[in-house]
Write a protein that holds these residues in place. Structure first.
Motif, PDB file in Angstrom:
ATOM      1  N   LYS A  30       0.838  -1.069  -0.139  1.00 22.14           N
ATOM      2  CA  LYS A  30       0.213  -0.045  -0.139  1.00 22.14           C
ATOM      3  C   LYS A  30       0.899   1.136   0.095  1.00 22.14           C
ATOM      4  CE  LYS A  30      -1.742  -1.762   3.791  1.00 22.14           C
ATOM      5  NZ  LYS A  30      -2.613  -1.846   5.175  1.00 22.14           N
ATOM      6  N   LEU A  31       0.343   2.333   0.085  1.00 26.30           N
ATOM      7  CA  LEU A  31       0.890   3.490   0.263  1.00 26.30           C
ATOM      8  C   LEU A  31       1.526   3.657   1.489  1.00 26.30           C
ATOM      9  CD1 LEU A  31      -1.401   6.077  -1.430  1.00 26.30           C
ATOM     10  CD2 LEU A  31       1.014   5.673  -2.220  1.00 26.30           C
ATOM     11  N   ASP A  32       2.517   4.323   1.894  1.00 24.60           N
ATOM     12  CA  ASP A  32       3.102   4.455   3.198  1.00 24.60           C
ATOM     13  C   ASP A  32       2.173   5.044   4.094  1.00 24.60           C
ATOM     14  OD1 ASP A  32       5.566   3.748   2.216  1.00 24.60           O
ATOM     15  OD2 ASP A  32       6.703   5.477   2.588  1.00 24.60           O
ATOM     16  N   THR A  33       1.819   4.797   5.425  1.00 25.49           N
ATOM     17  CA  THR A  33       1.123   5.373   6.141  1.00 25.49           C
ATOM     18  C   THR A  33       2.032   5.731   7.546  1.00 25.49           C
ATOM     19  OG1 THR A  33       0.829   3.054   7.267  1.00 25.49           O
ATOM     20  CG2 THR A  33      -0.871   3.774   5.743  1.00 25.49           C
ATOM     21  N   VAL A  34       1.319   6.769   8.324  1.00 25.61           N
ATOM     22  CA  VAL A  34       2.022   7.392   9.141  1.00 25.61           C
ATOM     23  C   VAL A  34       1.165   7.265  10.527  1.00 25.61           C
ATOM     24  CG1 VAL A  34       3.166   9.564   9.982  1.00 25.61           C
ATOM     25  CG2 VAL A  34       3.365   8.874   7.833  1.00 25.61           C
ATOM     26  N   GLU A  35       1.537   6.830  11.433  1.00 20.75           N
ATOM     27  CA  GLU A  35       0.517   7.023  12.465  1.00 20.75           C
ATOM     28  C   GLU A  35       1.044   7.993  13.629  1.00 20.75           C
ATOM     29  OE1 GLU A  35      -1.141   4.052  16.169  1.00 20.75           O
ATOM     30  OE2 GLU A  35       0.387   3.372  14.847  1.00 20.75           O
ATOM     31  N   VAL A  36      -0.171   8.838  14.048  1.00 21.78           N
ATOM     32  CA  VAL A  36       0.311   9.815  14.754  1.00 21.78           C
ATOM     33  C   VAL A  36      -0.562   9.740  16.169  1.00 21.78           C
ATOM     34  CG1 VAL A  36       0.422  12.678  15.302  1.00 21.78           C
ATOM     35  CG2 VAL A  36       0.787  11.535  12.923  1.00 21.78           C
ATOM     36  N   ILE A  53      15.337  14.889  12.122  1.00 22.35           N
ATOM     37  CA  ILE A  53      15.386  14.987  10.491  1.00 22.35           C
ATOM     38  C   ILE A  53      14.216  14.838   9.640  1.00 22.35           C
ATOM     39  CG2 ILE A  53      16.106  12.484  10.556  1.00 22.35           C
ATOM     40  CD1 ILE A  53      17.931  12.807   8.210  1.00 22.35           C
ATOM     41  N   VAL A  54      14.230  15.540   8.711  1.00 24.89           N
ATOM     42  CA  VAL A  54      13.080  15.381   7.491  1.00 24.89           C
ATOM     43  C   VAL A  54      13.854  14.560   6.452  1.00 24.89           C
ATOM     44  CG1 VAL A  54      11.854  16.513   5.962  1.00 24.89           C
ATOM     45  CG2 VAL A  54      12.237  17.508   7.843  1.00 24.89           C
ATOM     46  N   GLU A 110       4.881  16.040   7.466  1.00 25.02           N
ATOM     47  CA  GLU A 110       3.860  16.692   6.413  1.00 25.02           C
ATOM     48  C   GLU A 110       2.270  15.986   7.149  1.00 25.02           C
ATOM     49  OE1 GLU A 110       3.133  17.045   1.923  1.00 25.02           O
ATOM     50  OE2 GLU A 110       2.629  15.198   2.495  1.00 25.02           O
ATOM     51  N   GLU A 111       2.353  14.654   7.431  1.00 27.24           N
ATOM     52  CA  GLU A 111       1.123  14.165   8.133  1.00 27.24           C
ATOM     53  C   GLU A 111       0.786  14.759   9.413  1.00 27.24           C
ATOM     54  OE1 GLU A 111      -0.926  12.323   6.522  1.00 27.24           O
ATOM     55  OE2 GLU A 111      -2.307  11.519   8.519  1.00 27.24           O
ATOM     56  N   ILE A 112       1.903  14.906  10.037  1.00 27.68           N
ATOM     57  CA  ILE A 112       1.939  15.667  11.568  1.00 27.68           C
ATOM     58  C   ILE A 112       1.153  17.013  11.451  1.00 27.68           C
ATOM     59  CG2 ILE A 112       3.261  16.563  13.502  1.00 27.68           C
ATOM     60  CD1 ILE A 112       4.951  13.985  13.249  1.00 27.68           C
ATOM     61  N   PRO A 132      10.841  22.166   5.994  1.00 26.65           N
ATOM     62  CA  PRO A 132      10.844  22.763   7.408  1.00 26.65           C
ATOM     63  C   PRO A 132      10.922  24.009   7.452  1.00 26.65           C
ATOM     64  CG  PRO A 132      12.692  21.545   7.488  1.00 26.65           C
ATOM     65  CD  PRO A 132      11.863  21.149   6.005  1.00 26.65           C
ATOM     66  N   ASP A 133      10.413  24.985   8.215  1.00 30.80           N
ATOM     67  CA  ASP A 133      10.398  26.535   8.547  1.00 30.80           C
ATOM     68  C   ASP A 133      12.031  26.800   8.855  1.00 30.80           C
ATOM     69  OD1 ASP A 133       7.550  27.595   8.122  1.00 30.80           O
ATOM     70  OD2 ASP A 133       7.473  25.991   9.692  1.00 30.80           O
ATOM     71  N   PHE A 134      12.479  26.086   9.735  1.00 26.91           N
ATOM     72  CA  PHE A 134      13.850  26.213  10.271  1.00 26.91           C
ATOM     73  C   PHE A 134      14.808  25.061  10.076  1.00 26.91           C
ATOM     74  CE2 PHE A 134      10.666  28.769  12.908  1.00 26.91           C
ATOM     75  CZ  PHE A 134      10.986  29.984  12.342  1.00 26.91           C
ATOM     76  N   LYS A 135      15.708  25.083   9.474  1.00 32.12           N
ATOM     77  CA  LYS A 135      16.700  24.038   9.565  1.00 32.12           C
ATOM     78  C   LYS A 135      18.211  24.135   9.409  1.00 32.12           C
ATOM     79  CE  LYS A 135      15.926  24.179   4.447  1.00 32.12           C
ATOM     80  NZ  LYS A 135      15.335  25.757   4.491  1.00 32.12           N
ATOM     81  N   VAL A 136      19.081  23.102  10.020  1.00 30.85           N
ATOM     82  CA  VAL A 136      20.532  23.382  10.215  1.00 30.85           C
ATOM     83  C   VAL A 136      21.225  23.083   8.966  1.00 30.85           C
ATOM     84  CG1 VAL A 136      22.367  23.382  11.780  1.00 30.85           C
ATOM     85  CG2 VAL A 136      20.004  23.358  12.751  1.00 30.85           C
ATOM     86  N   LYS A 137      21.150  22.001   8.606  1.00 34.00           N
ATOM     87  CA  LYS A 137      22.035  21.540   7.663  1.00 34.00           C
ATOM     88  C   LYS A 137      21.483  20.243   6.864  1.00 34.00           C
ATOM     89  CE  LYS A 137      25.216  21.046  10.868  1.00 34.00           C
ATOM     90  NZ  LYS A 137      26.377  20.602  11.797  1.00 34.00           N
ATOM     91  N   GLU A 138      21.949  20.137   5.474  1.00 36.98           N
ATOM     92  CA  GLU A 138      21.641  19.040   4.560  1.00 36.98           C
ATOM     93  C   GLU A 138      22.086  17.909   5.171  1.00 36.98           C
ATOM     94  OE1 GLU A 138      22.111  19.892   0.482  1.00 36.98           O
ATOM     95  OE2 GLU A 138      21.380  18.126  -0.080  1.00 36.98           O
TER      96      GLU A 138
END
Lengths: 144, 144
Positions: free
Chosen positions: A64-70, A88-89, A96-98, A126-132
């Motif tokens: 199936k598609l990936d699912t995210v449980e929150v 990490i993103v 995105e789901e959260i 994300p709005d704020f991020k430090v490094k790739e």
């Protein structure tokens, strides 16, 4: 594999704090497990007592598609600013789901996101991020 | 004032893990803010995904008795073992109140407590503890 040391983290917390300061968050909401140590440090740095967490599990299912449980979503007050933090993103699907769920549940609360690492091809920025992130990262909290 | 360094914490996490292993916890429940980094490290060490938090604020009121507010309590399943973790047992009033509330709310769940530091004259004795606190402790997560 890239080993992410405690000393590097301390510097990155300061960078993330400095960039997220403009948002003036009232609440730090850490995504467990990965974002929890970061959430603790940022809450201390911002001098915010309201350090909350939620749980997110990303199921990779090939059929199936990936699912995210929150779950374990705390009650968030209206007209407050919440900084959601994670380590990490990766694909971006979890955050995105959260954020989708939180905005539906708390339409009068303002949300921004902050992370240590991001991937360039993630579906969520994300709005704020430090490094790739270029490599698989081994965080210092996975000491075992 | 005693400065509690990251390196000392890493050793103490291992000591706490080794002693709490007999309990075989299913869930790590960290008391925010102070117990959150410890909770994260222990959850990783135990390889437990279920890292939850709750919030506890201890109000010191000279006119009335001290009051402890406990909120954001996650839903805990019956017949599971929960290790509640905090950085320090100071007066002991917070952990005593937390465990009282949790046992009332979840009578079929088993709880044990683990901390890094304890005080000898505290009214609450945790099940697992690493060392006695003699001084005011400045933890490394209060970096600012």
């Amino acid at each position: 594999m890239y080993y992410y040391k405690y000393e590097e983290f301390v510097d990155d917390v300061e960078i993330l704090y400095t960039s997220a300061k403009v948002f003036e968050p009232d609440i730090i909401l850490a995504v467990a497990r990965g974002g929890v140590t970061l959430g603790h440090f940022l809450a201390e740095r911002f001098k915010i007592r309201a350090l909350y967490t939620l749980n997110s599990i990303h199921y990779d299912d090939t059929k199936k598609l990936d699912t995210v449980e929150v779950f374990n979503i705390p009650n968030l007050p209206a007209n407050k600013k919440v900084l959601i933090v994670d380590d990490i993103v990766d694909s971006g699907e979890s955050l995105e789901e959260i954020i989708k769920i939180l905005k539906q549940k708390f339409p009068k609360t303002t949300f921004k996101t902050g992370v240590l690492f991001y991937k360039k091809d993630a579906i969520f920025t994300p709005d704020f991020k430090v490094k790739e992130a270029h490599d698989w990262i081994e965080f210092f909290w996975t000491i075992s």
